[in-house]
Design a protein around this motif. Structure first.
Motif, PDB file in Angstrom:
ATOM      1  N   ILE A   8      33.362 -30.399   1.517  1.00 23.27           N
ATOM      2  CA  ILE A   8      33.640 -29.115   2.162  1.00 23.27           C
ATOM      3  C   ILE A   8      35.325 -29.412   3.117  1.00 23.27           C
ATOM      4  O   ILE A   8      36.007 -28.797   3.123  1.00 23.27           O
ATOM      5  CB  ILE A   8      32.837 -28.760   3.269  1.00 23.27           C
TER       6      ILE A   8
ATOM      7  N   LYS B 236      39.302 -22.331  10.134  1.00 22.38           N
ATOM      8  CA  LYS B 236      38.346 -22.028   8.984  1.00 22.38           C
ATOM      9  C   LYS B 236      37.192 -22.803   8.552  1.00 22.38           C
ATOM     10  O   LYS B 236      35.989 -22.054   8.324  1.00 22.38           O
ATOM     11  CB  LYS B 236      39.366 -22.379   7.601  1.00 22.38           C
ATOM     12  N   ILE B 237      37.004 -24.005   9.082  1.00 22.66           N
ATOM     13  CA  ILE B 237      35.817 -24.645   8.835  1.00 22.66           C
ATOM     14  C   ILE B 237      34.537 -24.278   9.655  1.00 22.66           C
ATOM     15  O   ILE B 237      33.399 -24.438   9.549  1.00 22.66           O
ATOM     16  CB  ILE B 237      36.010 -26.191   8.652  1.00 22.66           C
TER      17      ILE B 237
ATOM     18  N   THR C 246      33.962 -21.404  10.439  1.00 23.98           N
ATOM     19  CA  THR C 246      33.047 -20.066  10.004  1.00 23.98           C
ATOM     20  C   THR C 246      32.090 -20.495   8.824  1.00 23.98           C
ATOM     21  O   THR C 246      31.110 -19.767   8.487  1.00 23.98           O
ATOM     22  CB  THR C 246      34.153 -19.019   9.266  1.00 23.98           C
ATOM     23  N   GLN C 247      32.217 -21.908   8.420  1.00 23.98           N
ATOM     24  CA  GLN C 247      31.170 -21.954   7.297  1.00 23.98           C
ATOM     25  C   GLN C 247      30.109 -23.317   7.896  1.00 23.98           C
ATOM     26  O   GLN C 247      29.440 -23.801   7.020  1.00 23.98           O
ATOM     27  CB  GLN C 247      32.132 -22.725   6.435  1.00 23.98           C
TER      28      GLN C 247
ATOM     29  N   VAL D 173      38.503 -27.306   2.123  1.00 26.55           N
ATOM     30  CA  VAL D 173      39.130 -26.468   3.145  1.00 26.55           C
ATOM     31  C   VAL D 173      40.786 -26.975   3.560  1.00 26.55           C
ATOM     32  O   VAL D 173      41.324 -26.262   3.401  1.00 26.55           O
ATOM     33  CB  VAL D 173      38.434 -26.424   4.326  1.00 26.55           C
TER      34      VAL D 173
END
Length: 450
Positions: A60, A13-14, A16-17, A64
């Motif tokens: 962040i 998930k992280i 993608t950021q 997440v």
């Protein structure tokens, strides 16, 4: 609760950021090792990860991780040594905590994205990115050292490009020779009425900035007056929490005839060493260079291995070799690039000295494999027995079996003094007389070389 699954979901998930380089540098090698009392304990490769993840990525990370687990956790970052020895670290940061048109001298083609990372330069690249993300606050000064052609200048320009792209800070890259030249110019004007203006321009150039990057600082040796001026410039920038990044072909303590007060200041921050690339990294660099050439698809693997195996010293040798092979093929009316063609093209460039360097590189790899060490560990300054003994064994093999001279061995082992090599060789000579196991181990490694 499966910690690996949780952390893999978090990483997916992280990723993608974040930019690819940021993810690979700060998150790719992390591991969740404990969840207890609302504290997530994460294993990270280096201490710089602990500081940077806490300072720059905490929001962040917590956001997440809460999405993944449905619970709020605080994060505790640990390195391998702390886990093994049950230690803690206070995370104290090393160092001290309007943009008009100007010339930064930063080359836009040198970035973190195209800097190829391997064991020999990973810590330097990680530290450089940490500085770029938080200039003046993380490691100040950052002192990067290593032999010529290993990527020090690339890293400095990468820092400059990152800061320019992500802030309005003023960045200046300059070579030490240019700094001395600028200083000599204002000294020559000392009897001229315009001297005051010249001094003002000099100080504005070097002190009215946010980031100063000075390359090849070892060239300051011998320029006594210039050392005084750089000392003043350093103090001005440092006291105002401006970032200073310095490169050299040797560590501060090994720069002879440099004023002690400058060496002391260089030691205030973080020193990172870039070592010669191992075979795997040389192959990665070679493949990247070939990708950018239209003939890249027709180069056999054996040709790449021949070039990488013989370009032991530095990256420039590697780049020069592949350029020469392409040029030679073109001169031969576009002939296919074969191993025979590469050998013919490079017969003058790959002298006998390259063969000996390649042999010593082979010794390093065999000793590292035998003792389960990385080359970075073997060539480091660590003196614990689990590293010092293998290092001395490798020096012994290079001296006794390869018959290399002490100076050349010292260079291969990260710039060690020839007396250090001599001491290591003599020590192993004595040890094998009373330790049959060590003697047998060394013979096995020598047989591998054969």
């Amino acid at each position: 609760m499966d910690l690996n699954n949780i952390w893999n979901l978090f990483l997916e998930k992280i990723k993608t950021q974040l930019p690819d380089f940021g993810f690979e540098t700060w998150f790719a090698e992390t591991k969740l090792i404990n969840l207890k009392d609302n504290i997530a304990t994460v294993l990270v490769p280096y201490r710089v990860h602990k500081i940077n993840l806490s300072e720059n990525y905490s929001d962040i990370i917590e956001e997440v991780f809460t999405e993944i687990t449905g619970s709020n956790f605080k994060f505790n970052y640990v390195i391998k040594e702390e886990v093994e020895n049950n230690l803690t670290d206070d995370k104290e940061i090393i160092g001290v905590p309007n943009n008009e048109t100007y010339e930064s001298n930063v080359k836009p083609n040198y970035t973190f994205e195209n800097f190829i990372i391997g064991p020999s330069n990973k810590f330097a690249a990680t530290s450089a990115l940490a500085v770029a993300e938080q200039p003046g606050k993380m490691f100040n000064p950052l002192f990067i050292y290593g032999s010529s052609g290993l990527g020090k200048t690339h890293l400095m320009h990468s820092i400059g490009n990152y800061i320019i792209k992500n802030s309005n800070k003023k960045v200046l890259y300059i070579t030490c020779d240019n700094f001395v030249s600028d200083f000599v110019d204002i000294c020559r004007k000392n009897t001229n009425s315009n001297n005051i203006d010249a001094i003002k321009q000099f100080k504005n150039k070097y002190r009215d900035i946010d980031v100063l990057m000075i390359d090849d600082i070892h060239n300051l040796v011998g320029a006594v007056s210039a050392q005084q001026e750089f000392f003043n410039t350093f103090n001005e920038l440092y006291n105002n929490e401006k970032q200073i990044i310095i490169s050299s072909d040797r560590s501060p303590d090994d720069i002879k005839k440099l004023e002690e007060r400058l060496k002391t200041r260089f030691n205030w921050g973080l020193q990172v060493n870039i070592l010669p690339p191992d075979f795997k990294l040389r192959m990665s660099i070679l493949n990247k260079k070939i990708e950018n050439n239209e003939l890249g698809g027709v180069i056999p693997e054996e040709v790449k291995e021949y070039i990488a195996g013989n370009s032991v010293g530095d990256i420039r040798t590697l780049e020069g070799a592949i350029t020469r092979v392409f040029a030679y093929a073109a001169m031969m009316n576009g002939s296919d690039i074969t191993l025979d063609l590469a050998v013919e093209a490079l017969k003058d460039q790959f002298a006998k000295t390259s063969i000996s360097k390649n042999k010593m590189d082979q010794v390093l790899q065999i000793v590292c494999d035998h003792y389960n060490l990385t080359q970075e560990e073997l060539l480091s300054k660590k003196r614990s027995n689990d590293i010092a003994i293998p290092r001395m064994v490798a020096m012994y093999i290079c001296r006794i079996y390869l018959d290399e001279n002490l100076t050349k061995i010292g260079i291969q082992f990260g710039g060690k003094n020839h007396t250090t090599v001599m001491h290591a060789v003599e020590k192993i000579k004595k040890e094998i007389l009373k330790d049959d196991n060590l003697n047998n181990e060394i013979q096995k490694m020598i047989n591998e070389i054969r």
